[in-house]
Write a protein that holds these residues in place. Structure first.
Motif, PDB file in Angstrom:
ATOM      1  N   PRO A  67       0.801  -1.225   0.000  1.00 27.63           N
ATOM      2  CA  PRO A  67       0.000   0.000   0.000  1.00 27.63           C
ATOM      3  C   PRO A  67       0.838   1.282   0.000  1.00 27.63           C
ATOM      4  N   GLN A  68       2.104   1.181   0.416  1.00 26.99           N
ATOM      5  CA  GLN A  68       2.962   2.366   0.399  1.00 26.99           C
ATOM      6  C   GLN A  68       3.265   2.846  -1.017  1.00 26.99           C
ATOM      7  N   GLU A  69       3.003   1.981  -1.992  1.00 25.38           N
ATOM      8  CA  GLU A  69       3.207   2.364  -3.388  1.00 25.38           C
ATOM      9  C   GLU A  69       1.992   3.098  -3.965  1.00 25.38           C
ATOM     10  N   TYR A  70       0.921   3.198  -3.169  1.00 26.64           N
ATOM     11  CA  TYR A  70      -0.343   3.763  -3.652  1.00 26.64           C
ATOM     12  C   TYR A  70      -0.808   4.920  -2.777  1.00 26.64           C
ATOM     13  N   GLU A  71      -1.554   5.820  -3.401  1.00 27.69           N
ATOM     14  CA  GLU A  71      -2.331   6.800  -2.651  1.00 27.69           C
ATOM     15  C   GLU A  71      -3.800   6.368  -2.750  1.00 27.69           C
ATOM     16  N   LEU A  72      -4.537   6.601  -1.680  1.00 29.03           N
ATOM     17  CA  LEU A  72      -5.937   6.209  -1.608  1.00 29.03           C
ATOM     18  C   LEU A  72      -6.801   7.465  -1.598  1.00 29.03           C
ATOM     19  N   ILE A  73      -7.801   7.490  -2.473  1.00 29.03           N
ATOM     20  CA  ILE A  73      -8.755   8.596  -2.481  1.00 29.03           C
ATOM     21  C   ILE A  73     -10.138   8.061  -2.137  1.00 29.03           C
ATOM     22  N   PHE A  74     -10.719   8.599  -1.074  1.00 27.56           N
ATOM     23  CA  PHE A  74     -12.128   8.351  -0.795  1.00 27.56           C
ATOM     24  C   PHE A  74     -12.917   9.349  -1.643  1.00 27.56           C
ATOM     25  N   SER A  75     -13.628   8.840  -2.640  1.00 28.56           N
ATOM     26  CA  SER A  75     -14.369   9.712  -3.556  1.00 28.56           C
ATOM     27  C   SER A  75     -15.847   9.712  -3.185  1.00 28.56           C
ATOM     28  N   ALA A  76     -16.361  10.898  -2.866  1.00 26.98           N
ATOM     29  CA  ALA A  76     -17.766  11.038  -2.468  1.00 26.98           C
ATOM     30  C   ALA A  76     -18.530  11.811  -3.534  1.00 26.98           C
ATOM     31  N   HIS A  77     -19.808  11.502  -3.666  1.00 30.00           N
ATOM     32  CA  HIS A  77     -20.656  12.287  -4.564  1.00 30.00           C
ATOM     33  C   HIS A  77     -20.737  13.713  -4.036  1.00 30.00           C
ATOM     34  N   GLY A  78     -20.540  14.693  -4.908  1.00 30.56           N
ATOM     35  CA  GLY A  78     -20.560  16.083  -4.477  1.00 30.56           C
ATOM     36  C   GLY A  78     -21.964  16.621  -4.260  1.00 30.56           C
ATOM     37  N   LEU A  79     -22.033  17.793  -3.656  1.00 39.46           N
ATOM     38  CA  LEU A  79     -23.275  18.545  -3.491  1.00 39.46           C
ATOM     39  C   LEU A  79     -22.979  20.019  -3.735  1.00 39.46           C
ATOM     40  N   PRO A  80     -23.955  20.776  -4.225  1.00 41.48           N
ATOM     41  CA  PRO A  80     -23.743  22.222  -4.325  1.00 41.48           C
ATOM     42  C   PRO A  80     -23.424  22.806  -2.947  1.00 41.48           C
ATOM     43  N   LYS A  81     -22.507  23.743  -2.937  1.00 39.73           N
ATOM     44  CA  LYS A  81     -22.066  24.343  -1.674  1.00 39.73           C
ATOM     45  C   LYS A  81     -23.228  24.975  -0.912  1.00 39.73           C
TER      46      LYS A  81
END
Length: 313
Positions: free
Chosen positions: A175-189
């Motif tokens: 896992p040190q060779e990777y970056e992890l992104i938690f991707s969430a559905h966006g919402l208007p601000k």
């Protein structure tokens, strides 16, 4: 005593002809478009007119339908193995099976347990589904006990399922060779500024998921949160996923769809196809999208426990 569990979600087209139904219903929802009803109807028709063909082409690339219903049915089958005292049904907000149609066949049920397949509360998802459900109860004149839950982003077994899906995507590599992104559905601000707690719940969920990863001994080079799926001219919550991908130091990344418990077009088309093209343009060497919890045993355990707790309250 007859009991029924209602698994509630947004829904998705079951075929290409339903794409128009999906878009019309979604953009005519007052929790999505906050304009007065006549204006909202016009806006929904305009968006549907301009986006239907484009959306149909996208769904065609993933089998001509949303995968959501299929995955949900598999989840229900797993739940039926562990829950013996209640029937289990999916209820979708914008496409069949609709609440009114499901409830019509459950008039003899004494107790309903409504569990959103959204772990994070939002007016645009949880509240919208509950309002539609209660409206359907009223229209059908069904009087029964209804138990609800509003969030479970901190549930141990739910977060275990996240860890297991990320480990599957990692497939034994360092896992040190990777970056992890938690991707969430966006919402208007502006939705968040009105008091919607969705972004707060997403951030809390990422905290709990990171903690679960640490306890499992899965240590990525870095972990991030970003938001996908923005639409239209409004300012949406940030950071945007595209910008986050461009900022990575490592050339290898794993995405986990933190906002979704069941895979759908946002994961299998948007993340798997659209953002993969962006990753290739940026020059990333390895781009992987982890599966949502779906019917993972840990997520099945999460929902089973939620039902048992609701029943005991």
């Amino acid at each position: 005593m007859k009991r029924a569990i209602l698994l509630m979600n947004m829904g998705g087209p079951n075929n290409l002809n339903e794409v128009e139904v999906f878009l019309t219903n979604m953009f005519n929802d007052k929790n999505i478009i906050g304009a007065p009803k006549p204006i909202r109807w016009i806006i929904s028709k305009l968006i549907t007119f301009t986006r239907t063909e484009f959306a149909q082409n996208n769904y065609a690339l993933i089998g001509g339908k949303s995968p959501l219903v299929g995955y949900t049915q598999k989840l229900i089958e797993k739940l039926e193995s562990s829950i013996q005292d209640a029937s289990i049904h999916m209820v979708m907000r914008y496409t069949p099976p609709f609440a009114k149609d499901v409830l019509e066949n459950l008039r003899d049920v004494d107790e309903f347990y409504a569990i959103p397949l959204y772990p994070h509360y939002s007016s645009t998802t949880t509240l919208s589904s509950y309002e539609d459900l209660y409206e359907s109860f009223d229209k059908l004149k069904i009087k029964a006990r209804v138990q609800t839950i509003y969030d479970y982003y901190n549930d141990k077994y739910y977060n275990n399922s996240i860890v297991e899906r990320i480990k599957e995507a990692l497939n034994g590599e360092d896992p040190q060779e990777y970056e992890l992104i938690f991707s969430a559905h966006g919402l208007p601000k502006k939705v968040i500024e009105k008091g919607d707690v969705y972004q707060k719940h997403i951030r809390y969920n990422v905290y709990h998921a990171r903690k679960a990863l640490m306890h499992a001994g899965v240590d990525f080079y870095n972990t991030h949160l970003a938001y996908q799926s923005r639409l239209g001219p409004l300012e949406w919550i940030t950071p945007y996923l595209e910008d986050k991908l461009k900022s990575l130091k490592k050339k290898k990344v794993i995405l986990f769809p933190i906002a979704f418990t069941v895979d759908n077009s946002e994961t299998e088309y948007e993340l798997e196809i659209e953002y993969r093209e962006i990753a290739e343009e940026i020059g990333l060497d390895d781009y992987r999208v982890a599966k949502a919890p779906n019917d993972h045993p840990e997520f099945v355990k999460c929902l089973s426990n939620i039902y048992e707790d609701m029943k005991a309250s």
